[in-house]
Design an enzyme around this catalytic site. Sequence first.
Site, PDB file in Angstrom:
ATOM      1  CD  GLU A 127      27.158  59.034  75.366  1.00  0.00           C
ATOM      2  OE1 GLU A 127      27.345  58.269  74.409  1.00  0.00           O
ATOM      3  OE2 GLU A 127      27.366  60.236  75.325  1.00  0.00           O
TER       4      GLU A 127
ATOM      5  N   GLY B  22      19.974  56.121  68.681  1.00  0.00           N
ATOM      6  CA  GLY B  22      20.385  55.608  67.381  1.00  0.00           C
ATOM      7  C   GLY B  22      21.428  54.514  67.499  1.00  0.00           C
ATOM      8  CB  ALA B  23      24.320  53.717  66.916  1.00  0.00           C
ATOM      9  CG  MET B  24      26.850  53.439  73.207  1.00  0.00           C
ATOM     10  SD  MET B  24      26.855  55.219  73.586  1.00  0.00           S
ATOM     11  CE  MET B  24      28.534  55.385  74.165  1.00  0.00           C
ATOM     12  CD  GLU B  25      29.945  57.324  71.465  1.00  0.00           C
ATOM     13  OE1 GLU B  25      28.800  57.069  71.049  1.00  0.00           O
ATOM     14  OE2 GLU B  25      30.213  58.318  72.162  1.00  0.00           O
TER      15      GLU B  25
ATOM     16  CG  HIS C 212      27.685  59.805  64.768  1.00  0.00           C
ATOM     17  ND1 HIS C 212      27.608  61.180  64.774  1.00  0.00           N
ATOM     18  CD2 HIS C 212      27.597  59.424  66.063  1.00  0.00           C
ATOM     19  CE1 HIS C 212      27.480  61.611  66.014  1.00  0.00           C
ATOM     20  NE2 HIS C 212      27.467  60.563  66.825  1.00  0.00           N
ATOM     21  CD  GLU C 213      27.298  55.894  67.037  1.00  0.00           C
ATOM     22  OE1 GLU C 213      28.063  56.127  67.980  1.00  0.00           O
ATOM     23  OE2 GLU C 213      26.231  56.524  66.852  1.00  0.00           O
TER      24      GLU C 213
ATOM     25  CG  HIS D  22      31.454  59.047  68.673  1.00  0.00           C
ATOM     26  ND1 HIS D  22      31.664  60.315  69.157  1.00  0.00           N
ATOM     27  CD2 HIS D  22      30.095  58.907  68.598  1.00  0.00           C
ATOM     28  CE1 HIS D  22      30.486  60.911  69.350  1.00  0.00           C
ATOM     29  NE2 HIS D  22      29.517  60.085  69.024  1.00  0.00           N
TER      30      HIS D  22
ATOM     31  CD  GLU E 158      27.536  62.490  70.649  1.00  0.00           C
ATOM     32  OE1 GLU E 158      27.466  62.379  69.403  1.00  0.00           O
ATOM     33  OE2 GLU E 158      27.762  61.522  71.401  1.00  0.00           O
TER      34      GLU E 158
HETATM   35  N1  ARG Z   1      26.886  58.682  71.990  1.00  0.00           N
HETATM   36  C1  ARG Z   1      25.746  58.191  71.269  1.00  0.00           C
HETATM   37  C2  ARG Z   1      25.873  58.777  69.879  1.00  0.00           C
HETATM   38  O1  ARG Z   1      25.585  59.881  69.596  1.00  0.00           O
HETATM   39  C3  ARG Z   1      24.432  58.531  71.846  1.00  0.00           C
HETATM   40  C4  ARG Z   1      24.144  58.001  73.213  1.00  0.00           C
HETATM   41  C5  ARG Z   1      22.895  58.580  73.724  1.00  0.00           C
HETATM   42  N2  ARG Z   1      22.537  58.074  74.981  1.00  0.00           N
HETATM   43  C6  ARG Z   1      21.603  58.643  75.758  1.00  0.00           C
HETATM   44  N3  ARG Z   1      21.298  58.071  76.860  1.00  0.00           N
HETATM   45  N4  ARG Z   1      20.990  59.710  75.466  1.00  0.00           N
HETATM   46  O2  ARG Z   1      26.407  58.204  69.046  1.00  0.00           O
HETATM   47 ZN    ZN Z   2      27.514  60.576  68.830  1.00  0.00          ZN
END
Ligand code: ARG
Ligand code: ZN
Length: 890
Positions: free
Chosen positions: A132, A274-277, A310-311, A314, A333
């Site tokens: 992402e 922070g992290a990715m779902e 949060h993740e 998602h 988001e």
């Molecule tokens: N979807 C992720 C989250 O909020 C964030 C990913 C952000 N990636 C980026 N390239 N800005 O949990």
């Molecule tokens: Zn998110």
Amino acid sequence: MQAPVEIFRSDYKSPANWVTEVTLDFDIYSGSTIVKSTLSVVKNEGSTVEKGDLILDGDDSSVKLKEIYLDGEKLNSGSDYTLTSSQLIVHSSCFTGKSSFKLETTVSIVPEDNTQLSGFYKSGSMYCSQCEAEGFRRITYYPDRPDNMAKFTHVKITADADSYPILLSNGNLVSTTEKDGEGRHSAVWEDPFPKPSYLFAVVVGDLGSIKDSYTTTSGRNVHLEIFSEKENVGKLDYAMESLKNSMKWDEDKFGLEYDLDIYNVVAVNDFNMGAMENKGLNVFNTAYVLADQKTATDGDFERVEGVIGHEYFHNWTGNRVTCRDWFQLTLKEGLTVFRDQEFSGDMGSNDVTRIENVKGLRGRQFAEDAGPMSHPIRPESYVAIDNFYTATVYSKGAEVIRMYNTILGEAGFRKGMDLYFERHDGSAATCDDFRAAMADANEADLEQFSRWYTQKGTPTVKYSSSYDPSTSTFTLDLSQHTASAPDNEPFHIPVAFGVIDSETGAELVESQVLHFKEASKSFEFKLSSDPKGTAVPSVMRGFSAPVKIVSEASPATQKTDLLTLAAYDTDGFNRWEAGQKLYTEAIFTQLAGDDVNLDGVYQAFEQTLTSPKISDDSIRAYGLMLPSESGLAEDMDIIDPIGLHDARTAIKKKLARKFQAGVAELYDRLTKEMSGAPFEVNSKAVGKRRLRNTCLDYACANKDTDEEVIASAQLAHKHYFEANCMTDQVAAMSILSNVHGVPEAEKLRDEVLSKFFDDANGDALVLNKWFTIQAVSSKPDVLEDVISLTSHPEFTMTNPNRCRSLIGAFTANSAAFHAEDGAGYKFIGEKIGILDAMNPQIASRMVGCLISFKRYDENRATKMRAELSKILEIEGLSPDTFEIVSKALS
Ligand code: ARG
Ligand code: ZN
């Protein structure tokens, strides 16, 4: 460099072709990874795109095309396809007459050279991916857009078996092979749920893990596993607890269950965000997973819980229903932040969480919305979408979701959520779809509410009130206006409202939500009884809308009203808010050089310090803390960073002096109560630590003479060495890091700093704190310290966390960063140049500290602008940084 292209929301078109199924084959060798893909393509009958070419995104700075076949026939460059720096276009002439076809490509990539940390890259000894928003195009050629949802039916990963025993991707593990003659092994994964490419993930490494399981309400047994580098496996338990709590919470609150048999989470050292779902395989920045007593503060524990939630959330709000295009980012988001905030509140205290979230919004989002990067939560255009993972899209987006909840009520909101999933599960949706589901499920009119998606800026709501005893009528007059965007049409603002009797504290009307939709409007109420004192309005309870709220009463009335609310408001948020407003007024009076009458402030502080009615220690602590410099700055037209810092420090000192005895007494009582108690992370224990550390801060603020400086350093030093956890160590060390000019105190400071460093024993997250605390020090020579820390053997610009811990933290040290000679700007300007070549996402985020120059005096503004101009001239500047800098300078 490719000329930056601006993309507009209004230009959205669904593509000419859809990819419906994908197989991928990753063959990983040191220095080169081969990726083969097979795409099943069908024509999109609903498309309005004129040419039917198949458009695949691919970043040619990362992927090198080796071969391409269509239904087994080799394609030729030029006649069959066109390759640009960002796309592979397969001409429709290659597939005319076919209702579907298969396209096979082979590309090579070099994850070892990927310093952008987008796509497939190496972090320490492991490989991982971040897709992402647009990272998948750095892995292979693909329609890298969120509306293309496809089944990833077969993802095979092959790598050296000894170096990389763990091979992970999304979904379910289908098969594995043993080590072959060349020492390689492989795994095949299948994800049964169609997904956009941004949710794809691969992780390969020699990892440790902890395992657990969770049974959903309908009886699905889910295998839970959290992976990290082996030396960190002992710090994963809190994340696992939080994960199970999240799963339960989403079932209870929204009736949403997990939908696969496996839920994997991996902690990665080098991570931009922070992290990715990713579906079934979350990838986390280590900072948001690892936590234990010795290495994590209470704030860190709280963030782990929040981000794990949060993740996880998602999975429904993001994965099952995703975004049609990136302009809709807040659809997933904003909604998911709202959900994680509610979860955190339910796990601990709702009032405490609300106060923390609003502090965060005011400190960051308000500033963003007052500067050149101001945008609606649903932006109209972008150059680099990564620039729009902003406080506005996330935090203000969450406030907008919260307003639906406030307007429709919790049950109405739930009905809207149910309808949203009923309509859009398995597809890519828009913000308008969400709003329609909320409106239709409740037969509510949310037309005007749509302005929250199209208009930018923070509105100011002004209020005044009057009471007519002859008719027992209380009148509230409201007006709204957005100073930074004066053409805004009125918003639909939910105003949570009540009236308090200043004498008795009684509520004189039923607490209710007013729908304020006009530029100005009067609301009338019959009071339940005549007030014994005066009738005081409590407006915007719980911070019911993301606005600035300003009273138009006389200064004297405002002060007595605030004292009433601080003492009696039945709304916890507004009780806290009233105290903050009293402090704010005092700080600005001090800054203006006027005589400050602190009677009201003293009364509020004393009440907060001693009132037996306050049962939550965190609430007491937050009530004692002064508003942050960044929050206060938003109330100034031209920000005076040094004056503001000094004024705030002066008021703090006056409070510290006045309440020296009371603060010391509370500190000692808490020290006694807590001594010998086992370390726990729950709201009670966290509250005690927060309150005791707040007392320590005031106890140490009282220092005019050298003797006092030494005495406070000794107190902090003692606090440090008696600490049983990172929270208390950080509290003490932060205070000591400000010490300067008194050798005896400096000795204690240096002793603690070096003890902290030694005890860290190389732990990356602990060392980050060591860098940060020094970078935010109020020492006059802090920039020299920061510069010398950049050559510390533990410092590196390539790890985003480490870079942020020193360079990023320094930019948050407002008084130092904005030093009048411009040295802070120059330092940052140079660092951004270096960073941009390595990691544009991190560079463009960092450059945000220079863009709001219009908010500063001419001298500062000129110097900030000069640094931006220099950055703009850098050859090969990334589109990311270009977008931010050029917006600021235009
Ligand atoms: N979807 C992720 C989250 O909020 C964030 C990913 C952000 N990636 C980026 N390239 N800005 O949990
Ligand atoms: Zn998110």
